[in-house]
Motif scaffolding. Sequence first.
Motif, mmCIF file in Angstrom:
data_model
loop_
_atom_site.group_PDB
_atom_site.id
_atom_site.type_symbol
_atom_site.label_atom_id
_atom_site.label_comp_id
_atom_site.label_asym_id
_atom_site.label_seq_id
_atom_site.Cartn_x
_atom_site.Cartn_y
_atom_site.Cartn_z
ATOM 1 N N ALA A 299 0.838 -1.211 0.000
ATOM 2 C CA ALA A 299 0.000 0.000 0.000
ATOM 3 C C ALA A 299 0.869 1.255 0.000
ATOM 4 C CB ALA A 299 -0.929 -0.009 1.210
ATOM 5 N N LEU A 300 1.980 1.224 0.746
ATOM 6 C CA LEU A 300 2.892 2.376 0.783
ATOM 7 C C LEU A 300 3.577 2.583 -0.561
ATOM 8 C CD1 LEU A 300 3.706 4.331 3.195
ATOM 9 C CD2 LEU A 300 2.292 2.365 3.801
ATOM 10 N N VAL A 301 3.853 1.463 -1.257
ATOM 11 C CA VAL A 301 4.463 1.571 -2.593
ATOM 12 C C VAL A 301 3.529 2.341 -3.523
ATOM 13 C CG1 VAL A 301 5.217 0.284 -4.640
ATOM 14 C CG2 VAL A 301 5.858 -0.518 -2.363
ATOM 15 N N THR A 302 2.208 2.067 -3.417
ATOM 16 C CA THR A 302 1.247 2.778 -4.278
ATOM 17 C C THR A 302 1.175 4.264 -3.929
ATOM 18 O OG1 THR A 302 -0.748 2.486 -2.897
ATOM 19 C CG2 THR A 302 -0.154 0.672 -4.385
ATOM 20 N N ALA A 303 1.650 4.613 -2.725
ATOM 21 C CA ALA A 303 1.689 6.028 -2.324
ATOM 22 C C ALA A 303 3.079 6.623 -2.580
ATOM 23 C CB ALA A 303 1.328 6.167 -0.850
ATOM 24 N N ARG A 304 3.943 5.840 -3.278
ATOM 25 C CA ARG A 304 5.319 6.243 -3.600
ATOM 26 C C ARG A 304 6.136 6.538 -2.327
ATOM 27 N NH1 ARG A 304 2.340 8.332 -7.865
ATOM 28 N NH2 ARG A 304 3.063 7.687 -9.931
ATOM 29 N N SER A 358 15.400 4.506 -4.411
ATOM 30 C CA SER A 358 15.307 3.397 -5.373
ATOM 31 C C SER A 358 14.760 2.131 -4.730
ATOM 32 C CB SER A 358 16.690 3.084 -5.969
ATOM 33 O OG SER A 358 17.259 4.232 -6.537
ATOM 34 N N ILE A 359 15.044 1.945 -3.441
ATOM 35 C CA ILE A 359 14.571 0.756 -2.728
ATOM 36 C C ILE A 359 13.223 1.057 -2.087
ATOM 37 C CG2 ILE A 359 15.009 -0.745 -0.743
ATOM 38 C CD1 ILE A 359 18.004 -0.497 -1.414
ATOM 39 N N ASP A 360 12.232 0.204 -2.380
ATOM 40 C CA ASP A 360 10.884 0.399 -1.840
ATOM 41 C C ASP A 360 10.726 -0.253 -0.469
ATOM 42 O OD1 ASP A 360 9.674 1.672 -4.236
ATOM 43 O OD2 ASP A 360 10.173 -0.262 -5.157
ATOM 44 N N LEU A 361 11.223 -1.499 -0.335
ATOM 45 C CA LEU A 361 11.077 -2.251 0.915
ATOM 46 C C LEU A 361 12.452 -2.673 1.404
ATOM 47 C CD1 LEU A 361 8.238 -4.759 -0.176
ATOM 48 C CD2 LEU A 361 7.974 -2.407 0.585
ATOM 49 N N LEU A 362 12.803 -2.273 2.617
ATOM 50 C CA LEU A 362 14.092 -2.648 3.199
ATOM 51 C C LEU A 362 13.855 -3.552 4.405
ATOM 52 C CD1 LEU A 362 17.166 -2.288 3.038
ATOM 53 C CD2 LEU A 362 16.942 -0.355 4.625
ATOM 54 N N VAL A 363 14.437 -4.758 4.347
ATOM 55 C CA VAL A 363 14.303 -5.734 5.428
ATOM 56 C C VAL A 363 15.627 -5.816 6.169
ATOM 57 C CG1 VAL A 363 13.760 -8.130 6.007
ATOM 58 C CG2 VAL A 363 12.720 -7.064 3.990
ATOM 59 N N GLY A 364 15.592 -5.916 7.509
ATOM 60 C CA GLY A 364 16.860 -6.027 8.217
ATOM 61 C C GLY A 364 16.701 -6.203 9.709
ATOM 62 N N THR A 365 17.836 -6.154 10.382
ATOM 63 C CA THR A 365 17.889 -6.256 11.841
ATOM 64 C C THR A 365 18.076 -4.851 12.412
ATOM 65 O OG1 THR A 365 20.252 -6.673 11.647
ATOM 66 C CG2 THR A 365 18.823 -8.598 11.792
#
Length: 679
Positions: A299-304, A358-365
């Motif tokens: 949903a956040l991606v669709t809101a840029r 450039s990165i939409d979703l960042l996964v990490g610790t």
Amino acid sequence: MMDLKQPVVQVKGIGKARAEELTDLKIYTVEDLLMYFPYRYEDFQVKEITDLKHDERATLEGKVHSEPSLRYFGRKKSRLTVKVLVGKYLVNAVFFNRAFLKKQFSIGQPVTITGKWDQHRLTVTGQHVTFGLQESTDKIEPIYSIKGDWTVKRVRNVVHQTVQQYSQYVKEVLPSDLKVQYKLIDRNKALQWIHMPETHDHLKQARRYFVYEELLLFQLRMQWWRKQEKEKTDGKARHLNETQVQEFIQSLPFPLTGAQQRVTNEILNDIQSKFRMNRLLQGDVGSGKTIVAAISMYALVTARMQSALMVPTEILAEQHYESLKQLFDDMDIEVEILTSSVKGKRRALVLERVADGSIDLLVGTHALIQDDVQFDNLGLVITDEQHRFGVNQRKVFRQKGITPDVLFMTATPIPRTLAISAFGDMDVSTIDEMPAGRKPIETYWAKHGMLERVLSFILKELENGRQAYVICPLIEESDKMDFQNAVDVHSQLQLYFTDYNVGLMHGRLHVEEKEEMMTKFSRNEVQILVSTTVVEVGVNVPNATIMVVYDAERFGLSQLHQLRGRVGRGDAQSYCILIADPKTDVGKERMQIMTETNDGFELSQRDLELRGPGDFFGKKQSGLPVFKVADLVHDYRALEVARQDASAMVNSTAFWEDQKYEPLRSWLLEQIEHWEELD
């Protein structure tokens, strides 16, 4: 009005030396002494046998009926038994390691005995004995916490002197209309009765007053904080493309459950509102929280805008990264991972691409909130197993100049009373429905003598290509505790399962070693993983079908349920085997409850009742308030009422203007000032 903030030396009988000693108890002012409440009461009220309940503490009055008998056992241990006629009942009075009392009992002598009552054996295990009848038969004695050279009697005398001298000057806190509504006594009367109750009714009324006052003050602070968070807008419009979001949901390979759909709507409404989201998403293991998180990030991606998903371990981050990449494989969505293992040029490139959007979703610790991680347009932060992070993420992000929506996820179903207390500044969404077709995990309780059968069962599953977890409470052998330890069990299982690889994992291993072992297990290079509870939050291994827990009575229900949730993640039937020979009724009850239900919410409530709130999360949970009088298990109705009252107050104009709320308002403003200083 007398100032109760003055030093304790103002109390009669307290000089400088005694005032200095009181600092050991964190008592500095007259008010501190007045509010130093007893933590329990000794009840010396004499009761009839017919009024007693099994296992309760009781005071009995009677006459010695026979000569006492004394037996010795072990080293210097003794058991003294004497029959006492109490009314028309002949009661056994038992005293352990008090052989000297034998000479003091004589037939026909009146005695008053206080101790634990066994209804089935008509026996009282004596703790106090008075020869002759009590002067008073309705004595209730307060017991205070002590330190250093202080005795309970000394503390009691000092507190009682203070109450007699100053209770008349105690200021009312609650408005009179609330006291009338809830039939509460005055504050100074409550103070006198909580320290010096003459009857059980006095104690009950004093406790009712302070339970409500304590919970109301706590909830005022919580509801004010919640109001502030709600009123903060971040200045970034979240204009979601609802059509695209619904199309994405329809494209999923499985339909959402009703509960998933409900919580998704709650989260999407928050994201689209002008207020910042601060929401807890709780759901049982396997209830489908991850897909709800994925929909929220889409949903956040669709809101840029960008999203970040923060998890406790690197291997869990890897797993989420792979599953999100697969989910968004055919879409123009960039998913990346950032952990301490991402180094050098790759790390520099990830940081650059996060910063330029450039990165939409960042996964990490924890690596996600380090100083050099700068986002371009961060709109949502999701943290998995929130109570395992010791960092105040909101503050960290605020310092970076960004105020994202925050979603906390936990697979530990939290009873409502704890959710209101520990997470009271959040909105709570609950997935209370499991996806269709998921096979319940079969749970069995085995005694230690049945170990050979358990090992044979594991072998059959291994021969079918499956894997097993074996959990132990200790890492190594301990001379203080007689429980199975992971190192010894690992050695034993290596000798038993010679055709299979048996791995070992525990908290003393370096992070890299733990990650390597979990990777081997997830790849089926290791078939049996012997571990401590470090796997409680771990990687998803669908091929693992057996969870064996040694000395299972050592663990709380919620922790056992979390461990059980490590299996049952594939299509095959899974099993949880609890090996235990519990010595206590609580331990036996735990084993029975675990075999009866797979419902995490029911288990969490039972766990709260059995263990109390302080140990609910397996160790002391810093987010939980420590109350002097209130009990989160038994006073849950009062907590709910206090929450509703506090919410109505802070959101009303009257609270901030009306004179009747002045004491509560002054207290809250003082708290606010203190927080702002800390911040």
